[in-house]
Design an enzyme around this catalytic site. Structure first.
Site, PDB file in Angstrom:
ATOM      1  N   CYS A 102       8.717 121.940  18.182  1.00 49.98           N
ATOM      2  CA  CYS A 102       7.678 121.018  18.070  1.00 49.98           C
ATOM      3  C   CYS A 102       7.131 121.076  16.681  1.00 49.98           C
ATOM      4  O   CYS A 102       6.468 122.129  16.161  1.00 49.98           O
ATOM      5  CB  CYS A 102       6.487 121.181  19.088  1.00 49.98           C
ATOM      6  SG  CYS A 102       4.984 120.123  19.135  1.00 49.98           S
ATOM      7  N   GLU A 136       5.601 130.600  22.524  1.00 54.26           N
ATOM      8  CA  GLU A 136       4.926 130.033  21.510  1.00 54.26           C
ATOM      9  C   GLU A 136       4.052 131.123  20.660  1.00 54.26           C
ATOM     10  O   GLU A 136       4.047 131.103  19.496  1.00 54.26           O
ATOM     11  CB  GLU A 136       4.014 128.974  21.914  1.00 54.26           C
ATOM     12  CG  GLU A 136       3.157 128.129  20.360  1.00 54.26           C
ATOM     13  CD  GLU A 136       2.042 127.192  20.753  1.00 54.26           C
ATOM     14  OE1 GLU A 136       1.111 127.161  20.210  1.00 54.26           O
ATOM     15  OE2 GLU A 136       2.460 126.669  21.721  1.00 54.26           O
ATOM     16  N   SER A 237       1.606 127.881  31.278  1.00 52.66           N
ATOM     17  CA  SER A 237       0.340 128.192  30.891  1.00 52.66           C
ATOM     18  C   SER A 237      -0.699 126.797  30.955  1.00 52.66           C
ATOM     19  O   SER A 237      -1.792 126.690  31.392  1.00 52.66           O
ATOM     20  CB  SER A 237       0.204 128.724  29.465  1.00 52.66           C
ATOM     21  OG  SER A 237       1.071 129.995  29.704  1.00 52.66           O
TER      22      SER A 237
END
Length: 295
Positions: A102, A136, A237
């Site tokens: 991303c 991430e 999450s």
């Protein structure tokens, strides 16, 4: 004999895949159009139903340990981003990377890397507010050669040294309100140097705007329905955080991973049902869940 009137069902138009996930899945689908096998480093999205759909199209999920045996093969990097070590390992073993990280995450990685370079010069600390072990977060910590301190909640701030400089970042899908509270707590506890000057502290606005705005939108959506069905993968999450937002507004909120988990008893005396989901939830899955309400 009259049939039971249908319950009004609305799918939240703003729910579903964020830009980063849409981009990664589009890249995967495009690559899968060729005859060449496509591997994905970790599950492409934290949603088991979507992972199975892409598996049926030929996507093969692998772990980091598998990279060594994939010389000349195509490997997709998902939206979560990867640490520098992954790129080095791929180059070493001749792996052809399809980088679908991303752009928001990549920009954050760059900020973390620069923050770490600054903190090294000042004997400071880089702190990441995020879920330990999350893909991430692993990518962010990798920008600091593994030296960043990861804290999951405000209860862990005692692990920080408030006599040393701090650069604070957040995983892009964390709660903006929790991050603000954490930032204020750290700021209030920072010490002063020998000259009496405040020790350096900076909190970066690193939460994705698309995620940050979802809370306000879901609060409004949850108020407008008798029952809320929140659709998400159990490992998301973002899903857990947004589900709690809905539940805090509407006590008749239920977490489901697919239509098979819908219980008709939830709709007793209900006239309207809202269906919403995480940034990792596909629209087709929310549609499947919605169809179960009046089935």
């Amino acid at each position: 004999m009259s049939s039971k009137p249908n319950i009004r069902v609305e799918i939240d138009k703003r729910s579903g895949f964020c830009f980063g996930v849409v981009n990664a899945i589009n890249r995967a689908e495009k690559e899968l159009e060729s005859d060449e096998p496509l591997y994905c480093l970790g599950e492409i999205v934290h949603n088991g139903e979507e992972v199975e759909r892409l598996k049926s199209l030929g996507l093969i999920t692998i772990s980091h340990n598998d990279l060594e045996s994939l010389s000349g093969k195509k490997v997709l990097l998902r939206a979560h981003g990867e640490p520098p070590e992954t790129y080095r390992k791929a180059r070493t073993h001749g792996v052809n990377l399809v980088d679908a990280s991303c752009p928001v995450v990549l920009k954050l990685q760059e900020k973390v890397r620069k923050g770490w370079e600054q903190m090294q010069q000042q004997n400071g600390q880089v702190v990441v507010f995020g879920k330990k072990g999350h893909a991430e977060v692993i990518g962010l910590v990798g920008q600091t050669q593994g030296n960043a301190i990861v804290i999951e909640s405000i209860s862990e701030v005692d692990s920080l040294d408030f006599t040393r400089p701090i650069e604070l970042f957040a995983q892009t899908t964390k709660s903006a309100d929790e991050y603000k509270t954490l930032s204020e707590e750290i700021s209030s506890r920072m010490g002063v140097d020998s000259a009496g000057n405040p020790i350096h502290f900076r909190a970066y606005n690193s939460i994705c705007g698309q995620v940050a705005n979802r809370k306000k939108e879901l609060i409004s959506f949850s108020k407008n329905h008798d029952v809320i069905l929140f659709v998400s993968g159990k490992n998301s999450s973002n899903g857990k955080m947004l589900y709690e937002v809905c539940k805090s507004i509407n006590s008749r909120t239920h977490f489901v991973t697919s239509g098979s988990e819908v219980d008709k008893r939830w709709f007793n005396n209900a006239q309207s049902v809202g269906v919403c989901g995480a940034t990792s939830t596909p629209l087709w899955l929310m549609e499947q869940v919605a169809a179960k309400v009046n089935a």
